[in-house]
Write an enzyme that holds these catalytic residues in place. Structure first.
Site, PDB file in Angstrom:
ATOM      1  N   GLY B  42       0.966  -1.502   0.219  1.00 21.03           N
ATOM      2  CA  GLY B  42      -0.283  -0.207   0.046  1.00 21.03           C
ATOM      3  C   GLY B  42       1.152   1.456   0.324  1.00 21.03           C
ATOM      4  O   GLY B  42       0.080   2.636  -0.352  1.00 21.03           O
ATOM      5  N   GLU B  97       5.303   4.410   5.852  1.00 20.67           N
ATOM      6  CA  GLU B  97       3.262   3.149   5.621  1.00 20.67           C
ATOM      7  C   GLU B  97       1.805   4.041   5.104  1.00 20.67           C
ATOM      8  O   GLU B  97       2.389   4.723   5.082  1.00 20.67           O
ATOM      9  CB  GLU B  97       3.419   3.128   7.141  1.00 20.67           C
ATOM     10  CG  GLU B  97       3.762   2.003   7.954  1.00 20.67           C
ATOM     11  CD  GLU B  97       3.284   0.455   7.457  1.00 20.67           C
ATOM     12  OE1 GLU B  97       1.981  -0.044   6.607  1.00 20.67           O
ATOM     13  OE2 GLU B  97       3.322  -0.198   8.393  1.00 20.67           O
ATOM     14  N   ASP B 101      -3.568   2.569  11.979  1.00 25.05           N
ATOM     15  CA  ASP B 101      -4.650   1.806  13.098  1.00 25.05           C
ATOM     16  C   ASP B 101      -3.845   0.772  14.164  1.00 25.05           C
ATOM     17  O   ASP B 101      -3.959   1.625  15.208  1.00 25.05           O
ATOM     18  CB  ASP B 101      -5.762   1.416  12.167  1.00 25.05           C
ATOM     19  CG  ASP B 101      -5.075   0.218  11.070  1.00 25.05           C
ATOM     20  OD1 ASP B 101      -4.165  -0.429  11.172  1.00 25.05           O
ATOM     21  OD2 ASP B 101      -6.441  -0.531   9.610  1.00 25.05           O
ATOM     22  N   VAL B 151     -10.904   3.332   3.847  1.00 25.36           N
ATOM     23  CA  VAL B 151     -11.194   4.208   2.995  1.00 25.36           C
ATOM     24  C   VAL B 151     -10.112   3.542   2.048  1.00 25.36           C
ATOM     25  O   VAL B 151      -9.381   2.369   2.124  1.00 25.36           O
ATOM     26  CB  VAL B 151     -10.058   5.728   3.509  1.00 25.36           C
ATOM     27  CG1 VAL B 151     -10.719   6.424   4.268  1.00 25.36           C
ATOM     28  CG2 VAL B 151      -8.274   5.249   4.674  1.00 25.36           C
ATOM     29  N   ASP B 157      -6.733  -0.191  -1.047  1.00 20.05           N
ATOM     30  CA  ASP B 157      -7.301  -1.237  -1.721  1.00 20.05           C
ATOM     31  C   ASP B 157      -8.410  -2.073  -1.066  1.00 20.05           C
ATOM     32  O   ASP B 157      -8.293  -2.183   0.234  1.00 20.05           O
ATOM     33  CB  ASP B 157      -6.093  -2.455  -2.478  1.00 20.05           C
ATOM     34  CG  ASP B 157      -6.146  -3.571  -1.577  1.00 20.05           C
ATOM     35  OD1 ASP B 157      -6.105  -3.310   0.042  1.00 20.05           O
ATOM     36  OD2 ASP B 157      -6.685  -5.042  -1.420  1.00 20.05           O
TER      37      ASP B 157
END
Lengths: 317, 174
Positions: B42, B97, B101, B151, B157
Protein backbone atom coordinates in the site's frame (compact mmCIF):
# COMPACT_ATOMS: atom_id res chain seq x y z
CA UNK A 1 -8.95 -24.29 38.76
CA UNK A 2 -9.39 -24.48 42.52
CA UNK A 3 -12.12 -23.13 44.74
CA UNK A 4 -13.13 -22.60 48.33
CA UNK A 5 -16.74 -22.04 49.35
CA UNK A 6 -17.69 -20.26 52.54
CA UNK A 7 -21.08 -20.43 54.19
CA UNK A 8 -21.57 -18.37 57.33
CA UNK A 9 -23.94 -17.38 60.03
CA UNK A 10 -24.69 -13.67 60.09
CA UNK A 11 -22.26 -11.89 62.39
CA UNK A 12 -19.73 -14.71 62.41
CA UNK A 13 -17.15 -12.65 60.46
CA UNK A 14 -17.68 -14.81 57.39
CA UNK A 15 -17.30 -11.93 54.91
CA UNK A 16 -14.05 -10.79 56.48
CA UNK A 17 -12.68 -14.31 56.61
CA UNK A 18 -13.58 -14.88 52.96
CA UNK A 19 -11.82 -11.66 51.94
CA UNK A 20 -8.65 -12.41 53.91
CA UNK A 21 -8.60 -16.00 52.65
CA UNK A 22 -8.90 -14.79 49.06
CA UNK A 23 -6.09 -12.30 49.63
CA UNK A 24 -3.81 -14.88 51.19
CA UNK A 25 -4.28 -17.28 48.29
CA UNK A 26 -4.60 -14.61 45.59
CA UNK A 27 -7.97 -16.13 44.68
CA UNK A 28 -10.86 -14.18 43.21
CA UNK A 29 -13.59 -13.46 45.77
CA UNK A 30 -17.12 -13.95 44.49
CA UNK A 31 -20.10 -12.82 46.56
CA UNK A 32 -23.81 -12.23 46.10
CA UNK A 33 -23.51 -8.76 44.59
CA UNK A 34 -20.97 -9.76 41.96
CA UNK A 35 -23.00 -12.79 40.94
CA UNK A 36 -26.23 -10.87 40.63
CA UNK A 37 -24.63 -8.06 38.66
CA UNK A 38 -23.16 -10.52 36.22
CA UNK A 39 -26.37 -12.48 35.85
CA UNK A 40 -28.60 -9.45 35.40
CA UNK A 41 -27.89 -7.24 32.37
CA UNK A 42 -29.60 -4.13 33.79
CA UNK A 43 -30.70 -2.70 37.13
CA UNK A 44 -34.30 -3.48 36.19
CA UNK A 45 -33.68 -7.18 35.70
CA UNK A 46 -31.54 -7.18 38.83
CA UNK A 47 -34.53 -5.94 40.80
CA UNK A 48 -36.70 -8.50 39.05
CA UNK A 49 -34.32 -11.29 40.07
CA UNK A 50 -34.50 -10.13 43.68
CA UNK A 51 -38.27 -10.23 43.54
CA UNK A 52 -38.30 -13.65 41.92
CA UNK A 53 -35.91 -14.96 44.54
CA UNK A 54 -38.16 -13.76 47.34
CA UNK A 55 -41.19 -15.17 45.57
CA UNK A 56 -39.74 -18.65 45.40
CA UNK A 57 -41.94 -21.03 47.26
CA UNK A 58 -44.96 -18.79 46.96
CA UNK A 59 -46.17 -19.51 43.46
CA UNK A 60 -46.70 -22.34 41.04
CA UNK A 61 -43.53 -21.58 39.07
CA UNK A 62 -41.32 -22.40 42.03
CA UNK A 63 -39.75 -25.47 40.52
CA UNK A 64 -39.08 -23.86 37.16
CA UNK A 65 -37.57 -20.73 38.70
CA UNK A 66 -35.41 -22.85 40.96
CA UNK A 67 -34.06 -24.81 38.05
CA UNK A 68 -33.43 -21.69 35.98
CA UNK A 69 -31.65 -19.98 38.85
CA UNK A 70 -29.46 -22.98 39.60
CA UNK A 71 -28.67 -23.39 35.91
CA UNK A 72 -27.63 -19.78 35.30
CA UNK A 73 -25.75 -19.57 38.60
CA UNK A 74 -23.94 -22.81 37.97
CA UNK A 75 -23.08 -21.86 34.39
CA UNK A 76 -21.67 -18.49 35.45
CA UNK A 77 -19.63 -19.89 38.34
CA UNK A 78 -18.44 -22.78 36.21
CA UNK A 79 -17.16 -20.38 33.57
CA UNK A 80 -15.41 -18.35 36.23
CA UNK A 81 -13.89 -21.41 37.82
CA UNK A 82 -12.40 -22.52 34.51
CA UNK A 83 -10.11 -19.51 34.43
CA UNK A 84 -9.89 -18.39 38.05
CA UNK A 85 -9.22 -19.79 41.46
CA UNK A 86 -12.23 -18.73 43.49
CA UNK A 87 -13.42 -18.06 46.99
CA UNK A 88 -17.20 -18.18 46.77
CA UNK A 89 -19.06 -16.56 49.64
CA UNK A 90 -22.55 -17.93 50.21
CA UNK A 91 -24.99 -18.51 47.32
CA UNK A 92 -24.98 -22.23 48.04
CA UNK A 93 -21.53 -22.61 46.57
CA UNK A 94 -20.91 -25.70 48.70
CA UNK A 95 -23.91 -27.34 47.03
CA UNK A 96 -23.23 -26.10 43.50
CA UNK A 97 -19.68 -27.45 43.70
CA UNK A 98 -20.38 -30.39 45.98
CA UNK A 99 -18.41 -32.80 43.80
CA UNK A 100 -15.92 -30.30 42.37
CA UNK A 101 -12.24 -31.04 42.77
CA UNK A 102 -10.15 -29.38 44.11
CA UNK A 103 -12.56 -27.67 46.49
CA UNK A 104 -12.85 -26.98 50.20
CA UNK A 105 -16.27 -26.28 51.68
CA UNK A 106 -16.18 -24.23 54.87
CA UNK A 107 -18.85 -23.19 57.32
CA UNK A 108 -18.25 -20.30 59.71
CA UNK A 109 -20.28 -20.37 62.91
CA UNK A 110 -20.32 -18.49 66.18
CA UNK A 111 -22.50 -18.57 69.33
CA UNK A 112 -25.53 -16.29 69.06
CA UNK A 113 -24.61 -14.10 72.04
CA UNK A 114 -21.23 -13.33 70.55
CA UNK A 115 -22.74 -12.54 67.17
CA UNK A 116 -25.25 -10.19 68.77
CA UNK A 117 -22.41 -8.26 70.40
CA UNK A 118 -20.57 -7.99 67.07
CA UNK A 119 -23.64 -6.83 65.16
CA UNK A 120 -24.46 -4.29 67.90
CA UNK A 121 -21.00 -2.83 67.52
CA UNK A 122 -20.80 -3.03 63.73
CA UNK A 123 -24.19 -1.50 62.99
CA UNK A 124 -24.57 0.61 66.14
CA UNK A 125 -27.72 -1.30 67.10
CA UNK A 126 -29.39 -2.11 70.39
CA UNK A 127 -29.41 -5.73 71.60
CA UNK A 128 -32.94 -6.44 70.48
CA UNK A 129 -32.48 -4.91 67.03
CA UNK A 130 -29.22 -6.81 66.56
CA UNK A 131 -30.95 -10.05 67.54
CA UNK A 132 -33.77 -9.34 65.08
CA UNK A 133 -31.34 -8.56 62.26
CA UNK A 134 -29.40 -11.78 62.85
CA UNK A 135 -32.61 -13.80 62.93
CA UNK A 136 -33.81 -12.24 59.66
CA UNK A 137 -30.51 -12.71 57.87
CA UNK A 138 -30.08 -16.31 58.98
CA UNK A 139 -33.69 -17.07 58.11
CA UNK A 140 -33.19 -15.63 54.58
CA UNK A 141 -30.08 -17.76 54.08
CA UNK A 142 -31.81 -20.85 55.35
CA UNK A 143 -34.73 -20.14 53.03
CA UNK A 144 -32.48 -19.50 50.03
CA UNK A 145 -30.75 -22.86 50.48
CA UNK A 146 -34.08 -24.61 50.98
CA UNK A 147 -35.83 -22.93 48.03
CA UNK A 148 -33.00 -23.09 45.53
CA UNK A 149 -31.29 -26.36 46.47
CA UNK A 150 -33.89 -28.09 48.67
CA UNK A 151 -31.24 -28.60 51.32
CA UNK A 152 -30.99 -27.85 55.03
CA UNK A 153 -28.65 -24.94 55.64
CA UNK A 154 -27.90 -26.22 59.14
CA UNK A 155 -26.69 -29.63 57.94
CA UNK A 156 -22.99 -29.61 58.87
CA UNK A 157 -22.38 -32.82 56.91
CA UNK A 158 -22.33 -30.66 53.78
CA UNK A 159 -19.02 -29.05 54.78
CA UNK A 160 -15.40 -30.19 54.92
CA UNK A 161 -14.46 -27.74 57.65
CA UNK A 162 -16.45 -25.92 60.34
CA UNK A 163 -14.82 -23.00 62.15
CA UNK A 164 -16.19 -21.45 65.31
CA UNK A 165 -15.04 -17.83 65.53
CA UNK A 166 -16.00 -17.52 69.18
CA UNK A 167 -12.40 -17.44 70.35
CA UNK A 168 -10.28 -16.97 67.22
CA UNK A 169 -9.53 -13.96 65.03
CA UNK A 170 -10.42 -13.39 61.39
CA UNK A 171 -6.79 -13.79 60.38
CA UNK A 172 -6.41 -17.04 62.33
CA UNK A 173 -9.58 -18.45 60.76
CA UNK A 174 -8.29 -17.54 57.29
CA UNK A 175 -4.97 -19.24 58.09
CA UNK A 176 -6.81 -22.40 59.12
CA UNK A 177 -8.70 -22.39 55.81
CA UNK A 178 -5.58 -21.76 53.74
CA UNK A 179 -3.62 -24.49 55.48
CA UNK A 180 -6.55 -26.90 55.28
CA UNK A 181 -6.80 -26.23 51.57
CA UNK A 182 -3.10 -26.86 51.02
CA UNK A 183 -3.15 -30.04 53.10
CA UNK A 184 -6.23 -31.22 51.24
CA UNK A 185 -4.53 -30.48 47.91
CA UNK A 186 -1.46 -32.48 48.93
CA UNK A 187 -3.39 -35.45 50.21
CA UNK A 188 -5.52 -35.61 47.08
CA UNK A 189 -2.62 -34.97 44.68
CA UNK A 190 -4.76 -32.29 43.13
CA UNK A 191 -2.31 -29.97 41.55
CA UNK A 192 -0.50 -30.11 38.26
CA UNK A 193 2.56 -28.48 39.85
CA UNK A 194 5.07 -30.50 41.88
CA UNK A 195 3.81 -30.69 45.45
CA UNK A 196 6.88 -29.15 47.01
CA UNK A 197 6.35 -26.07 44.89
CA UNK A 198 2.94 -25.32 46.37
CA UNK A 199 3.19 -21.70 47.46
CA UNK A 200 1.60 -20.60 50.70
CA UNK A 201 -0.05 -17.55 49.22
CA UNK A 202 -0.49 -18.17 45.54
CA UNK A 203 -2.05 -21.42 44.50
CA UNK A 204 -2.33 -20.96 40.75
CA UNK A 205 -2.62 -24.44 39.37
CA UNK A 206 -1.80 -23.78 35.76
CA UNK A 207 -0.81 -20.84 33.58
CA UNK A 208 -1.29 -21.60 29.90
CA UNK A 209 -0.36 -18.66 27.69
CA UNK A 210 -1.18 -19.46 24.09
CA UNK A 211 -4.51 -19.17 22.38
CA UNK A 212 -4.66 -22.87 21.60
CA UNK A 213 -4.26 -23.83 25.26
CA UNK A 214 -6.81 -21.55 26.85
CA UNK A 215 -10.56 -21.89 27.07
CA UNK A 216 -11.86 -18.44 26.27
CA UNK A 217 -15.16 -17.06 27.50
CA UNK A 218 -16.07 -15.78 24.02
CA UNK A 219 -15.00 -16.54 20.43
CA UNK A 220 -14.00 -12.88 19.92
CA UNK A 221 -11.39 -13.27 22.66
CA UNK A 222 -9.98 -16.35 20.98
CA UNK A 223 -9.79 -14.55 17.63
CA UNK A 224 -8.06 -11.61 19.27
CA UNK A 225 -5.58 -13.92 20.98
CA UNK A 226 -4.76 -15.46 17.63
CA UNK A 227 -4.09 -12.01 16.18
CA UNK A 228 -1.72 -11.24 19.04
CA UNK A 229 -0.01 -14.60 18.61
CA UNK A 230 0.31 -13.94 14.88
CA UNK A 231 2.06 -10.61 15.45
CA UNK A 232 4.15 -12.13 18.22
CA UNK A 233 2.78 -9.84 20.88
CA UNK A 234 3.03 -11.28 24.38
CA UNK A 235 -0.24 -11.53 26.25
CA UNK A 236 -1.87 -12.98 29.34
CA UNK A 237 -5.51 -13.90 29.65
CA UNK A 238 -7.36 -12.32 32.57
CA UNK A 239 -4.25 -12.25 34.76
CA UNK A 240 -5.53 -9.72 37.27
CA UNK A 241 -8.79 -8.85 38.91
CA UNK A 242 -9.20 -5.28 40.10
CA UNK A 243 -11.51 -4.82 43.11
CA UNK A 244 -13.79 -1.85 42.44
CA UNK A 245 -16.29 -1.73 45.31
CA UNK A 246 -16.37 -2.96 48.89
CA UNK A 247 -19.19 -3.31 51.38
CA UNK A 248 -19.20 -1.99 54.93
CA UNK A 249 -17.39 -5.12 56.11
CA UNK A 250 -14.62 -4.63 53.59
CA UNK A 251 -15.73 -7.47 51.33
CA UNK A 252 -15.27 -6.93 47.61
CA UNK A 253 -18.66 -6.42 46.03
CA UNK A 254 -17.57 -5.47 42.52
CA UNK A 255 -14.50 -6.34 40.51
CA UNK A 256 -13.19 -6.07 36.96
CA UNK A 257 -10.91 -8.57 35.24
CA UNK A 258 -9.90 -7.23 31.80
CA UNK A 259 -9.61 -9.96 29.18
CA UNK A 260 -5.98 -9.45 28.22
CA UNK A 261 -2.79 -7.94 29.51
CA UNK A 262 -0.01 -7.09 27.05
CA UNK A 263 3.08 -6.93 29.28
CA UNK A 264 5.39 -5.41 26.66
CA UNK A 265 2.96 -2.53 26.23
CA UNK A 266 1.78 -2.40 29.87
CA UNK A 267 -1.76 -2.44 28.52
CA UNK A 268 -4.98 -4.18 29.57
CA UNK A 269 -7.49 -4.94 26.81
CA UNK A 270 -11.17 -5.65 27.28
CA UNK A 271 -13.24 -6.92 24.39
CA UNK A 272 -16.97 -6.50 24.39
CA UNK A 273 -19.18 -7.58 21.53
CA UNK A 274 -22.34 -6.32 23.18
CA UNK A 275 -24.33 -3.72 21.31
CA UNK A 276 -23.24 -0.17 22.11
CA UNK A 277 -26.32 0.66 24.16
CA UNK A 278 -25.73 -2.35 26.38
CA UNK A 279 -22.14 -1.59 27.34
CA UNK A 280 -23.03 0.90 30.06
CA UNK A 281 -22.00 -1.53 32.78
CA UNK A 282 -18.61 -2.13 31.25
CA UNK A 283 -18.04 1.59 30.73
CA UNK A 284 -18.99 2.21 34.33
CA UNK A 285 -16.47 -0.37 35.48
CA UNK A 286 -13.81 1.12 33.22
CA UNK A 287 -14.40 4.59 34.66
CA UNK A 288 -14.22 3.23 38.19
CA UNK A 289 -11.03 1.35 37.34
CA UNK A 290 -9.47 4.58 36.06
CA UNK A 291 -10.47 6.39 39.25
CA UNK A 292 -9.01 3.76 41.56
CA UNK A 293 -6.02 2.71 39.46
CA UNK A 294 -4.98 5.78 37.46
CA UNK A 295 -1.72 4.17 36.37
CA UNK A 296 -3.45 1.20 34.74
CA UNK A 297 -3.82 1.49 30.98
CA UNK A 298 -7.03 -0.03 29.64
CA UNK A 299 -8.23 -0.23 26.05
CA UNK A 300 -11.81 -1.33 25.41
CA UNK A 301 -12.47 -2.88 22.04
CA UNK A 302 -16.16 -2.34 21.41
CA UNK A 303 -18.28 -4.30 18.97
CA UNK A 304 -17.76 -1.78 16.16
CA UNK A 305 -13.99 -1.82 16.78
CA UNK A 306 -13.98 -5.59 16.68
CA UNK A 307 -15.92 -5.57 13.43
CA UNK A 308 -13.40 -3.10 12.00
CA UNK A 309 -10.66 -5.51 12.99
CA UNK A 310 -12.40 -8.37 11.21
CA UNK A 311 -12.90 -6.20 8.13
CA UNK A 312 -9.27 -5.15 8.14
CA UNK A 313 -8.13 -8.75 8.13
CA UNK A 314 -10.79 -9.87 5.66
CA UNK A 315 -12.56 -12.02 8.25
CA UNK A 316 -15.89 -10.27 8.15
CA UNK A 317 -17.58 -12.52 5.62
CA UNK B 1 -17.14 7.88 -9.96
CA UNK B 2 -18.01 4.60 -8.29
CA UNK B 3 -21.14 5.23 -6.21
CA UNK B 4 -19.60 3.30 -3.30
CA UNK B 5 -16.88 5.91 -2.92
CA UNK B 6 -17.01 9.21 -1.09
CA UNK B 7 -13.98 11.45 -1.52
CA UNK B 8 -12.26 12.25 1.77
CA UNK B 9 -8.98 13.77 0.59
CA UNK B 10 -8.66 15.29 -2.86
CA UNK B 11 -5.65 14.87 -5.12
CA UNK B 12 -4.65 18.49 -4.40
CA UNK B 13 -4.91 18.09 -0.61
CA UNK B 14 -2.90 14.88 -0.75
CA UNK B 15 -0.22 16.36 -2.97
CA UNK B 16 0.18 19.47 -0.82
CA UNK B 17 0.50 17.49 2.40
CA UNK B 18 3.04 15.09 0.94
CA UNK B 19 5.18 18.06 -0.11
CA UNK B 20 4.97 19.48 3.42
CA UNK B 21 6.06 16.16 4.85
CA UNK B 22 8.93 16.03 2.36
CA UNK B 23 10.14 19.44 3.54
CA UNK B 24 9.91 18.45 7.21
CA UNK B 25 11.81 15.23 6.65
CA UNK B 26 14.43 16.97 4.49
CA UNK B 27 15.06 19.44 7.30
CA UNK B 28 15.33 16.71 9.92
CA UNK B 29 17.63 14.44 7.90
CA UNK B 30 20.28 16.86 6.73
CA UNK B 31 23.73 15.30 6.89
CA UNK B 32 22.24 11.94 7.77
CA UNK B 33 22.18 8.64 5.92
CA UNK B 34 18.47 8.39 5.27
CA UNK B 35 16.99 5.07 4.22
CA UNK B 36 13.30 5.05 3.32
CA UNK B 37 11.67 1.69 3.88
CA UNK B 38 8.38 1.40 2.09
CA UNK B 39 6.06 -1.25 3.49
CA UNK B 40 4.53 -3.13 0.57
CA UNK B 41 2.16 -2.91 -1.02
CA UNK B 42 0.00 0.00 0.00
CA UNK B 43 2.67 2.55 0.80
CA UNK B 44 4.44 2.46 -2.59
CA UNK B 45 2.42 5.34 -4.04
CA UNK B 46 3.00 7.52 -0.98
CA UNK B 47 6.68 6.56 -0.68
CA UNK B 48 7.39 7.44 -4.30
CA UNK B 49 5.67 10.84 -4.06
CA UNK B 50 7.34 11.51 -0.71
CA UNK B 51 10.77 10.64 -2.07
CA UNK B 52 10.26 13.04 -4.99
CA UNK B 53 9.71 15.90 -2.56
CA UNK B 54 12.86 15.19 -0.55
CA UNK B 55 15.80 17.54 -0.99
CA UNK B 56 18.33 15.39 0.88
CA UNK B 57 20.15 12.28 -0.35
CA UNK B 58 18.44 9.01 0.48
CA UNK B 59 18.18 5.40 -0.53
CA UNK B 60 14.92 3.51 -0.74
CA UNK B 61 14.08 -0.12 -0.13
CA UNK B 62 10.97 -2.22 0.27
CA UNK B 63 9.78 -4.74 2.80
CA UNK B 64 6.67 -6.88 2.98
CA UNK B 65 5.20 -8.91 5.84
CA UNK B 66 2.40 -11.42 5.88
CA UNK B 67 -0.96 -10.31 7.21
CA UNK B 68 -3.22 -11.99 9.73
CA UNK B 69 -6.16 -13.60 8.01
CA UNK B 70 -4.33 -14.43 4.82
CA UNK B 71 -5.19 -18.01 3.97
CA UNK B 72 -1.65 -19.31 4.13
CA UNK B 73 -0.85 -17.72 7.46
CA UNK B 74 -4.07 -17.63 9.43
CA UNK B 75 -2.88 -20.21 11.92
CA UNK B 76 0.78 -19.27 12.06
CA UNK B 77 2.81 -16.23 12.90
CA UNK B 78 3.83 -13.15 10.98
CA UNK B 79 6.79 -13.50 8.63
CA UNK B 80 8.69 -11.30 6.24
CA UNK B 81 7.66 -12.17 2.72
CA UNK B 82 10.03 -9.70 1.03
CA UNK B 83 13.09 -8.60 2.96
CA UNK B 84 15.32 -5.57 2.56
CA UNK B 85 18.18 -5.66 0.10
CA UNK B 86 20.18 -2.99 1.93
CA UNK B 87 21.97 -3.21 5.25
CA UNK B 88 20.43 -0.64 7.60
CA UNK B 89 23.00 -0.93 10.41
CA UNK B 90 24.07 2.57 11.52
CA UNK B 91 21.66 4.14 9.04
CA UNK B 92 18.86 6.61 9.74
CA UNK B 93 15.84 4.57 8.87
CA UNK B 94 12.40 5.97 8.14
CA UNK B 95 9.61 3.43 7.79
CA UNK B 96 6.96 4.65 5.35
CA UNK B 97 3.42 3.35 5.87
CA UNK B 98 0.22 4.09 3.97
CA UNK B 99 -2.07 3.74 6.98
CA UNK B 100 -1.47 3.13 10.67
CA UNK B 101 -4.41 1.79 12.64
CA UNK B 102 -4.08 -1.08 15.17
CA UNK B 103 -0.30 -0.86 15.34
CA UNK B 104 -0.06 -4.66 15.46
CA UNK B 105 1.91 -5.16 12.24
CA UNK B 106 4.05 -2.03 12.64
CA UNK B 107 4.88 -3.08 16.20
CA UNK B 108 6.28 -6.34 14.85
CA UNK B 109 8.10 -4.62 12.00
CA UNK B 110 9.80 -2.10 14.29
CA UNK B 111 10.91 -4.85 16.64
CA UNK B 112 12.36 -6.73 13.69
CA UNK B 113 14.16 -3.70 12.24
CA UNK B 114 15.60 -2.73 15.63
CA UNK B 115 17.48 -6.00 15.73
CA UNK B 116 19.40 -4.81 12.64
CA UNK B 117 20.90 -1.94 14.64
CA UNK B 118 19.87 1.14 12.70
CA UNK B 119 21.29 4.40 13.99
CA UNK B 120 17.77 5.84 14.24
CA UNK B 121 14.39 4.35 13.46
CA UNK B 122 11.35 6.53 12.83
CA UNK B 123 7.92 6.19 11.30
CA UNK B 124 6.10 8.22 8.67
CA UNK B 125 2.51 7.31 7.88
CA UNK B 126 0.29 8.87 5.29
CA UNK B 127 -2.91 8.18 7.26
CA UNK B 128 -3.32 7.72 10.99
CA UNK B 129 -6.43 6.19 12.59
CA UNK B 130 -5.79 6.72 16.27
CA UNK B 131 -9.20 5.41 17.36
CA UNK B 132 -8.32 1.95 16.08
CA UNK B 133 -4.99 1.77 17.88
CA UNK B 134 -4.46 -1.28 20.06
CA UNK B 135 -0.74 -1.11 20.80
CA UNK B 136 1.21 2.11 20.98
CA UNK B 137 3.76 2.71 18.27
CA UNK B 138 5.70 5.90 17.63
CA UNK B 139 4.42 8.20 14.87
CA UNK B 140 7.06 10.73 13.91
CA UNK B 141 5.41 12.07 10.76
CA UNK B 142 1.81 11.75 9.67
CA UNK B 143 -0.14 13.06 6.72
CA UNK B 144 -3.70 13.05 7.97
CA UNK B 145 -5.68 11.85 10.98
CA UNK B 146 -8.78 9.90 10.04
CA UNK B 147 -11.81 8.67 11.99
CA UNK B 148 -12.70 4.98 12.01
CA UNK B 149 -13.81 4.62 8.40
CA UNK B 150 -12.73 2.25 5.64
CA UNK B 151 -10.78 4.13 2.98
CA UNK B 152 -9.32 3.30 -0.42
CA UNK B 153 -7.16 5.06 -2.97
CA UNK B 154 -3.61 6.39 -3.09
CA UNK B 155 -2.29 2.87 -2.55
CA UNK B 156 -5.06 1.61 -0.27
CA UNK B 157 -7.20 -1.14 -1.71
CA UNK B 158 -10.35 -3.12 -1.28
CA UNK B 159 -9.75 -6.60 -2.67
CA UNK B 160 -6.87 -5.16 -4.72
CA UNK B 161 -9.13 -2.52 -6.30
CA UNK B 162 -8.84 1.28 -6.09
CA UNK B 163 -5.11 1.48 -5.32
CA UNK B 164 -4.57 3.68 -8.37
CA UNK B 165 -7.00 6.42 -7.33
CA UNK B 166 -5.20 9.72 -6.97
CA UNK B 167 -7.46 10.73 -4.09
CA UNK B 168 -8.54 9.03 -0.88
CA UNK B 169 -12.15 7.94 -0.57
CA UNK B 170 -14.33 6.28 2.00
CA UNK B 171 -15.48 2.93 0.73
CA UNK B 172 -19.11 2.45 1.66
CA UNK B 173 -20.09 -1.18 1.84
CA UNK B 174 -23.52 -2.32 0.74
Amino acid sequence: MALITLSREFGSWGEEIARVTAEKLDFLLINKKIIEEELSPSPETHDQMELEEKALGKNEHQSLLRKERIFSLHRYLNQLSEENNLVILGRGGHLLFKDYCPALHVKIICPLEKRILRVMELYSLGKKAAHTLISEQDRDRKKYIKDIFNENWLNLNLYDLVINTDKISVNRAAEIIVNSFIIMGKSNDLTTAPQEELPKANLVLSSPEKSKEIRFMHPSEEEFAKMLDFYRINWKYEPRTFPLEWDSEGSITEAFAPDFYLPDHDLYVEITTQRQKLVWKKNKKARRLKELYPDVNLKIIYNKDYKSLLTKFGLDN
Amino acid sequence: MDNKLKVILSREETSARVKELGEMISNDYRKKELVLISVLRGSVFFAVDLSRSLTVPFSIDFISISRYGEKTDSTGVVRITKDLDVNIADKDVLVVEDILDTGLSLSYLLRNLKTRNPKTLKVCTFLNVESRRIVNVPVDYKGFDLPDIFVVGYGLDYNEKYRNLQYVAEYIKD
